[in-house]
Structures are given as C-alpha cells and as structure tokens.
Design an enzyme around this catalytic site. Structure first.
Site, PDB file in Angstrom:
ATOM      1  N   ASP A 248       0.823  -1.213   0.000  1.00 53.83           N
ATOM      2  CA  ASP A 248       0.000   0.000   0.000  1.00 53.83           C
ATOM      3  C   ASP A 248       0.855   1.260   0.000  1.00 53.83           C
ATOM      4  O   ASP A 248       0.564   2.219  -0.706  1.00 53.83           O
ATOM      5  CB  ASP A 248      -0.899   0.032   1.232  1.00 53.83           C
TER       6      ASP A 248
ATOM      7  N   LYS B 246     -26.496  -1.527  10.437  1.00 53.36           N
ATOM      8  CA  LYS B 246     -25.635  -0.654   9.633  1.00 53.36           C
ATOM      9  C   LYS B 246     -25.144  -1.438   8.420  1.00 53.36           C
ATOM     10  O   LYS B 246     -24.305  -2.326   8.541  1.00 53.36           O
ATOM     11  CB  LYS B 246     -24.452  -0.164  10.471  1.00 53.36           C
TER      12      LYS B 246
HETATM   13  S1  IVH Z   1     -27.448   7.258   8.997  1.00 55.44           S
HETATM   14  C1  IVH Z   1     -25.984  11.328   9.882  1.00 55.44           C
HETATM   15  N1  IVH Z   1     -28.281   4.768   8.827  1.00 55.44           N
HETATM   16  O1  IVH Z   1     -22.891   4.371   7.546  1.00 55.44           O
HETATM   17  C2  IVH Z   1     -26.403   9.951   9.721  1.00 55.44           C
HETATM   18  N2  IVH Z   1     -26.153   5.318   7.928  1.00 55.44           N
HETATM   19  O2  IVH Z   1     -20.598   6.383   8.814  1.00 55.44           O
HETATM   20  C3  IVH Z   1     -25.951   9.397   8.436  1.00 55.44           C
HETATM   21  N3  IVH Z   1     -24.973   3.455   6.894  1.00 55.44           N
HETATM   22  O3  IVH Z   1     -22.085   6.874   5.292  1.00 55.44           O
HETATM   23  C4  IVH Z   1     -26.049   7.994   8.279  1.00 55.44           C
HETATM   24  N4  IVH Z   1     -26.526   1.947   7.253  1.00 55.44           N
HETATM   25  O4  IVH Z   1     -23.473   5.036   4.367  1.00 55.44           O
HETATM   26  C5  IVH Z   1     -27.290   5.634   8.557  1.00 55.44           C
HETATM   27  N5  IVH Z   1     -29.107   2.633   8.710  1.00 55.44           N
HETATM   28  C6  IVH Z   1     -28.159   3.492   8.440  1.00 55.44           C
HETATM   29  C7  IVH Z   1     -26.966   3.100   7.765  1.00 55.44           C
HETATM   30  C8  IVH Z   1     -25.991   4.056   7.541  1.00 55.44           C
HETATM   31  C9  IVH Z   1     -25.332   2.163   6.737  1.00 55.44           C
HETATM   32  C10 IVH Z   1     -23.702   4.039   6.465  1.00 55.44           C
HETATM   33  C11 IVH Z   1     -23.858   5.306   5.677  1.00 55.44           C
HETATM   34  C12 IVH Z   1     -22.921   6.297   6.249  1.00 55.44           C
HETATM   35  C13 IVH Z   1     -22.122   5.483   7.211  1.00 55.44           C
HETATM   36  C14 IVH Z   1     -21.900   6.269   8.464  1.00 55.44           C
END
Ligand code: IVH
Length: 687
Positions: free
Chosen positions: A41, A123
């Site tokens: 890397d 998530k």
């Molecule tokens: S909420 C301000 N809900 O996780 C709140 N994010 O580091 C914004 N992600 O870039 C995100 N599942 O791509 C939210 N149920 C969920 C999620 C989610 C995946 C991802 C999203 C974001 C990252 C956060």
C-alpha cells in the site's frame, strides 16, 4: 529561474507524470481486476503522491483521465457533480456497551432529560447515496463523494430495480413537491456469489467483497453493466423536503418512505430506553450472519427531529446518532516474513509482512507486531498461517498462528537483527524492557523522523516539511541536526534542484520555517521529541518554568515536583537537557532566534487567580486557542485536575478528568457555561 530552465523542468515533469500514470494504472489493474497486487500500500501511495505533487506544481499536465482524478472520493470527471444541499455526514463510533452508555449519557445531559426514544437500524456495509425526487419522479442520484459534493450516478441508479422511479402517492397531508432520500446501496451475499461463480466459469479474476463490487458496479461508465448486476437498496433517511411538512420523528419518516415505495430495513426498531438499544445491538452482533447482506454494526439515532436539531453536529458527525460497531473481523492469511522498522527514538519495531487478505472491508498486507516479546508470546513463526484482525479504522494486528495448519510446513523463528537495518550499528537491548533500539544518534532514519516530528502540526508546525521531504533533506545531508532547518534558506539553489520543488513552494517553506521560530516554549518542548514528553507534559513544564533557561537550570527533583510530572519523566527531561549534544542543539536553536519562553499570563485579567484545565474537544476553539485565551485573560492552564484546579472546562469526550473533578468537587463548566462565565466577567469576543 529563466524561461528555458522552467521549460526544461516542465518537460522532465511531463515525462515523469506519464511514467507515473502508466505505473499507477498497471498496479490498479493488478489490484482491482486481477486481485494480484505486486506493490505494498505505501509504495502504491508513494506513486500517487508523487504524481499528485507534480500535477499540483504543473497544473497544465493534468488530464481528465489521470488516476489522481478519481481517487479519494473526488468526483470522477466522467460523471457530473452533484452538490449536496445538506452535507452527507459520517457517524461517531462506539465499540461496546459501556461506550454506548457514555454516548447516551452525553445526549441526555445535553438534552437535560432521558425520556426520549431511539431508532436502531442494522448498519449496512454498502455505499451511501442521495436521491432527489421532483414531482414524485426520480430526478438525480448521487454518491456521497467528499460529503459536500458527490458524483452524479443517476443513469446507473435508474438500472437498480430496488429504486422506485416514481414514488407512490403518499398518504394525505404528507406530499412534497420535491424531497431527498438517503440510503445505502449494497449487493447481497447471494448476488455476490452468483457474480463470482460467473467470473470463475469464464476464467476471470474473482471480486474481493460485496461492498467494493457494489461500489464498482455503480460507478460503471456503461449503465448496461450496472444493470447486469443486481443491486439492492435500503432508504434510511429523509433528507430535505420542499412544499410540505416533514413528519415529526425519524420513525415516522421511515414509515413514510416505506409507504412511498422505498425499501426500508424490516429489522429497524424503535426503542424506548438505552437498555433496549443495548439488547438490540447485542442481538444483531450475534445474528449478523443470518442476514442476506453484510452489516458492520447498528446505527442508533435519536428519534425526534426536534431533539436531533437541538443536539446538532460536531465536525462531520451528528451528536444525535452513533454507530455501534461489531467486534473486529478476522481473517486467516500467510505470514510471509517479519521486517523491522526504525522509529524516531530508534526503537526497532517488527511488523508482519502478510499475503494480502481482505479483513473488515480492507486489504491488509502488513500488520504491527509491537515487539520481539509479543512475537514470542504469540509463538509466531514465519511461514505460519495467522489470524489477522482489524477493528474499526485501526491498524491491523496479528492475533496468533493457526497451529493446526503447521504440519508439513517449513517454519522459521524470528530473531531481532543484531544490527540496525538502516545504519548497521549494533542494536542495544534495554534491560527488562521488550524493546531493542539503534543507539546511533546519527542514524538517518531516526533523524528524518525526528525532523518530521519537529515540523509536525502540534510541534513547530512547518507545513510542507512532511515525511518525504524530511527524508530527502537528511539523505542529502542538508540537515544533520534539527537546527539546520533554520539554515536551509542559505542554500536555495540546492533545494531548487530537487524534483518537485519550485521557487514558490520554496519561498512558502522558508516563510513557514521563519514563522515557526515564534512558537511558544511548550511547542518547542514537544518538537524536540524528548522521551515521555507529549503535549500535556510540555504544557506543564512550560507553564511552570516559563522559559528554557529556567527549565535548564532545574534539578531532576525540581522537575519532578511539577504538577503532573513523575520521576521517570523528570529524569528523562533532565538527562536530555544536560546531554552535551542536545545542549548544543538548544543553544543553536536559541542562537538562530527560536523563541525560548512561553506566553506570560496577563496580570489583572478576568481569569486571574483561576487555574483551569480543559478536557475534551470544544466547538468554538481548538485546544491551543482556548489555552492561549485563558492565559491572555490572566488565568493559568493546568495539565491535570488537582486540588489547585479551580475550574474544569469539559468539552465533548474526556472522561477521566471529569471524574477526577467530580471527586474533588471542582467546578465543572461545559463550553456554553464557560463562555457565559467569560461574558459575566466582561469578556467580549472580538469580531
Ligand atoms: S445514517 C448522519 N443509517 O454508515 C447519519 N447510515 O458512517 C448518516 N450506513 O455513510 C447515516 N446503514 O453510508 C445511517 N441505517 C443506516 C446506515 C448508515 C449504513 C452508512 C452510511 C454512512 C455510514 C456512516
């Protein structure tokens, strides 16, 4: 420089730029397509870095197809750019139940109540997207990009069958002229397997993981390719809305999204207490493999929008949500070798050279091994299959060997080299300590790393004097002691002859070097890289003694008597200050005009008599600024909470100092209260 010299420079740069692009493309191909990388890397990064530096210096050489134009979240010129009306934020992380509860406590404290509800959602490990709908129709879809601007991938998203091209007529009273939906695009495990079976059949290289494959699929220039791969989508947030009122809670918004035809996660749950949230996180940490898609944690959100607004955002992370991250992911791979790196203090640190492997969504080819003792304790042998783990964004580590796979292998024990791999000086092993180190004060790597540290942000803050340049200056013999930095302006021609350094860059660098002379004593103490002396110790010493002269005059006992300084640190500082060579360095630094005292506290200021400790991060000021402010108002800044402390200013984070202040019944103020206190005493912020 003359015009012809400039032209010659430009020609040389053009050749090198083309060469670098060919190299980067080749290694991209090995990595992404063949899945058989040849470079580590950092070597790859070095190529890109050099390319970027040259393109910065000669902007006329930038072309839209240069590899620099598509890395690091920057919109590819092949796609249009979409400005996000509201930034796409990231999330803070918590790694266990205790941290989850700390997050909850902070939220409850800020809201001054704890009777609010949460929404918990798996998530998804995919790709964040923002979708705009106008008059009910899908209009624009974009990637997250750098959070402010993303790539316009509307055409590709149209091919995603999970995405409604027309939103369903919503329930009465909840229609919008236009709205934005945020969510995650992902590839299911089954689709990933299908795609890879297809690849294998056709004799093509396999894809590495669902996340990257989903991302790659969405960024295809030909939407037909995207269409041939089945991507899925979960909507997880209602963004901005026009011509209507948004529902009062996130949970209602998820309902609305679902009714409007967006896939929402069926496992999302509204929780009435943090106990329920914790149970939800625990449950999915156990059950994650049951799902048809990869998840890496649980997102916990405060449900009510009114409360979300009150909590607001710090930096790029909302305070009203956090990600509960599941324990580290592990993978097994071959330990190909053990190499040794030399650090700033000369300590030799062994690290594992691994057969590249994907762990927790990233390709890992090296991992830290800490020291020789650890290797022995873990019984690692070169040629072993080893378990590698990565938790969050931290550096990967080797957990241990897979003993059951040892049979029939030729294994080799690791031995710390007897000589420094850089300067060949015999290595010294500290008694009772696990570390071996290179005792040569002139070991070039040590000096280069010291220089890098000297110039770094929290130290003398000389922008432009980073790792690569530090190494070059030492390699070329332009810097033999740290004080030589301040003589660099005497040899502009030598420096201009270096690749990647233009007259303008050099002028800027000289100006920053000159400006660094005015850094206060505490920064200088950090910059010197004295053993055990970090920010807090440096601050304590500088505040207590006020000048380098006073500090140099102090005995080890006097040093140890300073609040927050223990005998070992005192000894190390004393030894440094009285070492012949370092003493000469200090004299040389002073002679070229480096400042050797600290800011004096203003007498009669509104904070006179106060000894204030700052902990956690504040929104309004950096740590340095707030400490300077306190001193300028006549207060003293303490490094740790003691009986003498009159006030603890507690920002976000910072647990142990708060606990100590509570135990000592020291007054504690959050940022707003501190500002109010200053205002009460007549302080006004200057515009
Ligand atoms: S909420 C301000 N809900 O996780 C709140 N994010 O580091 C914004 N992600 O870039 C995100 N599942 O791509 C939210 N149920 C969920 C999620 C989610 C995946 C991802 C999203 C974001 C990252 C956060």
């Amino acid at each position: 420089m003359t015009t012809t010299a400039l032209q010659r420079d430009l020609e040389t740069a053009r050749l090198r730029v083309e060469e670098l692009r060919t190299l980067v493309r080749y290694h991209d191909y090995r990595y992404y397509v063949m899945n058989q990388p040849e470079l580590g890397d950092s070597d790859y990064d070095a190529l890109l870095h050099e390319l970027r530096a040259l393109e910065e210096r000669f902007p006329e050489l930038v072309t839209p197809d240069s590899p620099t134009q598509r890395v690091a979240g920057e919109p590819s010129p092949a796609f249009g750019v979409v400005e996000h009306r509201e930034p796409m934020l990231s999330l803070s992380n918590v790694f266990d139940a205790a941290e989850l509860r700390q997050w909850h406590q902070r939220v409850a404290r800020l809201l001054e109540r704890d009777d609010f509800t949460f929404v918990c959602e798996p998530k998804i490990d995919g790709l964040a997207i923002a979708l705009q709908y106008r008059s009910g129709r899908f209009a624009v879809g974009a990637t997250r990009g750098d959070g402010a601007r993303g790539e316009d991938i509307t055409a590709n998203l149209r091919t995603t069958r999970a995405l409604p091209l027309v939103a369903r007529p919503p329930a009465a009273g909840l229609g919008f002229d236009a709205f934005e939906v945020r969510g995650e695009v992902y590839m299911s495990k089954a689709e990933f397997a299908r795609l890879n079976a297809e690849q294998a059949e056709a004799g093509r290289p396999l894809y590495v993981n669902p996340r990257n494959t989903a991302a790659g699929s969405l960024r295809q220039l030909d939407p037909a390719v995207t269409a041939s791969r089945r991507l899925e989508l979960f909507a997880y947030q209602l963004g901005w809305v026009e011509g209507g009122t948004r529902p009062p809670t996130h949970w209602d918004a998820l309902d609305w999204l679902h009714a409007a035809g967006f896939p929402t996660n069926p496992h999302a749950r509204r929780c009435a207490s943090i106990d329920e949230v914790e149970a939800f996180c625990g449950e999915w940490a156990e059950r994650r493999d049951e799902l048809e898609y990869a998840i890496d944690g649980v997102v916990v959100k405060v449900d009510e929008y009114a409360l979300q607004r009150r909590l607001g955002t710090v930096g790029r992370e909302p305070r009203w949500a956090t990600a509960f991250k599941f324990p580290a992911e592990q993978a097994v791979t071959l330990l190909r070798g053990i190499d040794v790196s030399v650090g700033r203090t000369g300590v030799l640190t062994p690290f594992a050279v691994l057969e590249p492997v994907f762990v927790g969504g990233a390709r890992v080819s090296i991992a830290t091994l800490h020291n020789e003792e650890q290797i022995r304790l873990k019984d690692l042998r070169i040629g072993d299959d080893v378990i590698v783990q990565r938790a969050g964004d931290v550096i990967p580590e080797v957990v241990g060997p897979v003993i059951s796979r040892r049979e029939g292998r030729t294994l080799q024990h690791f031995a710390m080299p007897a000589r420094c791999p850089v300067c060949d000086t015999p290595v010294v092993k500290e008694q009772d300590a696990a570390a071996s180190y290179c005792p040569n004060r002139r070991c070039p790597v040590k000096l280069a790393r010291q220089l890098e540290h000297f110039a770094s942000r929290g130290a003398m803050d000389i922008e432009g004097l980073g790792e690569r340049f530090s190494f070059r200056l030492v390699e070329l013999g332009f810097v033999r002691t740290l004080a030589d930095v301040y003589a660099l302006h005497e040899r502009p021609e030598d420096l201009l002859a270096l690749e990647g350094i233009g007259a303008k860059t050099l002028d800027n660098l000289f100006a920053r070097i000159e400006a660094s002379k005015a850094q206060p004593l505490r920064r200088l103490l950090i910059a010197l890289g004295i053993r055990h002396v970090g920010g807090e110790t440096a601050l304590a010493l500088a505040t207590h003694f006020g000048s380098l002269r006073a500090l140099r005059g102090a005995s080890a006992e006097e040093l140890a008597a300073v609040n927050g300084i223990g005998p070992i640190v005192a000894q190390a500082v004393h030894a440094y200050l009285h070492d012949e060579e370092y003493a000469a360095l200090l004299d040389a630094l002073a002679a070229v005009g480096v400042r050797t005292d600290d800011e004096q506290a203003a007498r009669g200021g509104p904070l006179e008599g106060e000894t204030i400790v700052v902990t956690g991060s504040l929104e309004r000021w950096s740590r340095d600024r707030v400490e300077a402010l306190i001193k300028s108002l006549g207060g003293r800044v303490g490094a740790s909470v003691t009986k003498q402390t009159t006030l603890l200013v507690a920002g976000d984070g910072g647990g142990s100092k708060r606990a100590r202040a509570e135990a000592l019944r020291t007054r504690i103020a959050d940022e707003a209260e501190f500002v109010a206190l200053l205002a009460e005493r007549g302080w006004r912020e200057r515009a």
